[in-house]
Design an enzyme around this catalytic site. Structure first.
Site, PDB file in Angstrom:
ATOM      1  N   HIS A   1       0.701  -1.216   0.155  1.00 52.92           N
ATOM      2  CA  HIS A   1      -0.249  -0.257  -0.326  1.00 52.92           C
ATOM      3  C   HIS A   1       1.148   1.425   0.407  1.00 52.92           C
ATOM      4  CE1 HIS A   1      -3.704   2.467   0.811  1.00 52.92           C
ATOM      5  NE2 HIS A   1      -4.037   2.351   0.999  1.00 52.92           N
TER       6      HIS A   1
ATOM      7  N   ASP B   1      -2.854  -1.998  12.127  1.00 53.34           N
ATOM      8  CA  ASP B   1      -3.437  -2.178  11.524  1.00 53.34           C
ATOM      9  C   ASP B   1      -4.656  -3.102  11.057  1.00 53.34           C
ATOM     10  OD1 ASP B   1      -4.941  -2.096   8.386  1.00 53.34           O
ATOM     11  OD2 ASP B   1      -3.550  -3.044   7.689  1.00 53.34           O
TER      12      ASP B   1
HETATM   13  N1   CP Z   1      -6.603   3.333   3.880  1.00 53.59           N
HETATM   14  C1   CP Z   1      -7.199   3.565   3.197  1.00 53.59           C
HETATM   15  O1   CP Z   1      -6.249   2.861   2.457  1.00 53.59           O
HETATM   16  O2   CP Z   1      -8.275   3.857   3.671  1.00 53.59           O
HETATM   17  P1   CP Z   1      -9.345   2.945   3.079  1.00 53.59           P
HETATM   18  O3   CP Z   1      -9.136   1.109   2.185  1.00 53.59           O
HETATM   19  O4   CP Z   1     -10.465   3.828   3.028  1.00 53.59           O
HETATM   20  O5   CP Z   1      -9.501   3.606   1.195  1.00 53.59           O
HETATM   21  N1  NVA Z   2      -4.355  -3.993   5.458  1.00 54.65           N
HETATM   22  C1  NVA Z   2      -5.627  -2.496   5.170  1.00 54.65           C
HETATM   23  C2  NVA Z   2      -5.243  -1.843   4.937  1.00 54.65           C
HETATM   24  C3  NVA Z   2      -7.038  -0.899   4.699  1.00 54.65           C
HETATM   25  C4  NVA Z   2      -6.546   0.238   4.354  1.00 54.65           C
HETATM   26  C5  NVA Z   2      -6.915  -4.062   3.699  1.00 54.65           C
HETATM   27  O1  NVA Z   2      -6.052  -4.294   3.099  1.00 54.65           O
HETATM   28  O2  NVA Z   2      -7.508  -4.345   4.257  1.00 54.65           O
END
Ligand code: CP
Ligand code: NVA
Length: 312
Positions: free
Chosen positions: A136, A231
């Site tokens: 991410h 997270d």
């Molecule tokens: N942190 C983040 O990516 O949030 P969303 O899943 O709401 O886009």
């Molecule tokens: N680790 C989480 C991040 C969300 C922004 C997911 O992938 O769902």
């Protein structure tokens, strides 16, 4: 505003950017944030269009990219997998070649990293990772910008992560290692960081001087941290594993006790969405030391810088 073009055509994972490029992203982010706050026009992507493919849910990523494109003088299209032909089996390669004929950039949130790699392979326009199972990068860049804007340095900074060895920790480790930040991670043994990811992280850390620790001991990871991050225990796509995961993750949470025992002054971070009472206690998330909403806001400013540097 002077815009430095990034060397890589795409942002598929954190290591597509060098340390100097990340610092340039931060400098432009600060300027763009100031422009928004003072109402100064900054139409760096006038007349450009970004396609946003979503195969998973989103609040922050969707809204910040769409608003960001508007503020840059461009336009963004929300392309849910249910509404485009990908959802009915059209290939990534065909989708990529078609979208390249209409758009100036593509942001995609999807599952396997291979999918975004294939999209980029067939694309003649920049592709941006808005979250995959493995990375991410937009969130990690935003998070380190959020630290940078507070302390104006990335030296002698320790960030601790408590939780799942997921996309978020991979990106925090990789961008942190490129920047020279000390990153200390505690995951349950069965859910730790994958060896191939750690290998790349250690390579970056050996050039930058970052100290990287991966352990299953939350107190060791949190000890003397300046920033403490968590997270969700189950990421998107892993919802069915939640009951099993809860057995392993019970102690992998940010609590007042973890902070007072190890890092009483640490600032608390979370990419959001948060599950209070699971990976983070409500009183910690709502405490004065929490900077989670600064992180959320900064997604807008950081991604505008990334788009300008890739798409201008
Ligand atoms: N942190 C983040 O990516 O949030 P969303 O899943 O709401 O886009
Ligand atoms: N680790 C989480 C991040 C969300 C922004 C997911 O992938 O769902």
């Amino acid at each position: 505003m002077k815009i430095k073009k990034l060397k890589s055509a795409h942002l598929l994972k954190d290591s597509d950017l060098s340390r100097d490029e990340i610092i340039s992203v931060f400098e432009l982010t600060a300027k763009l944030k100031k422009a928004v706050k003072s109402g100064k026009k900054h139409a760096l992507l006038n007349g450009r269009t970004l396609g946003m493919i979503f195969e998973k849910s989103s609040t922050r990523t969707r809204v910040s990219f769409e608003t960001g494109m508007y503020q840059l003088g461009g336009h963004a299209l929300f392309l849910s997998k249910n509404d485009i032909q990908i959802g009915r089996g059209e290939t990534i390669a065909d989708t990529s070649r078609v979208l390249s004929r209409y758009l100036d950039g593509i942001m995609i949130r999807t599952f396997e990293q291979n999918k975004i790699n294939e999209l980029a392979e067939y694309s003649s326009i920049p592709v941006i990772n808005g979250l995959t199972d493995d990375y991410h990068p937009c969130q990690a860049l935003t998070d380190y910008f959020t630290i940078f804007e507070r302390v104006k340095t990335l030296k002698n900074v320790k960030l601790a992560f408590i939780g799942d060895g997921n996309n978020m920790v991979n990106s925090l480790l990789l961008t942190g290692a490129i920047l020279g930040i000390d990153v200390s991670v505690a995951c349950p043994a069965a859910y730790t960081v994958k060896p191939e990811i750690l290998e790349e992280v250690m390579k970056a850390a050996s050039s930058s001087g970052s100290k990287i620790t991966v352990t299953d001991d939350i107190n060791l990871a949190a000890y003397k941290a300046d920033y403490i991050y968590t997270d969700v225990w189950a990421s998107m796509g892993q919802e069915e594993e939640m009951n099993e995961r809860k057995k392993h993750f019970e102690s992998y949470r940010i609590s007042k006790k973890l902070l007072s025992d190890n890092c009483p002054d640490a600032l608390v971070m979370h990419c959001l969405p948060a599950h209070r009472g699971e990976e983070i206690d409500a009183d910690v998330l709502e405490s004065e030391n929490s900077i989670v909403f600064d992180e959320a806001e900064n997604r807008l400013h950081t991604q505008k810088a990334i788009m300008a540097m890739l798409m201008k």
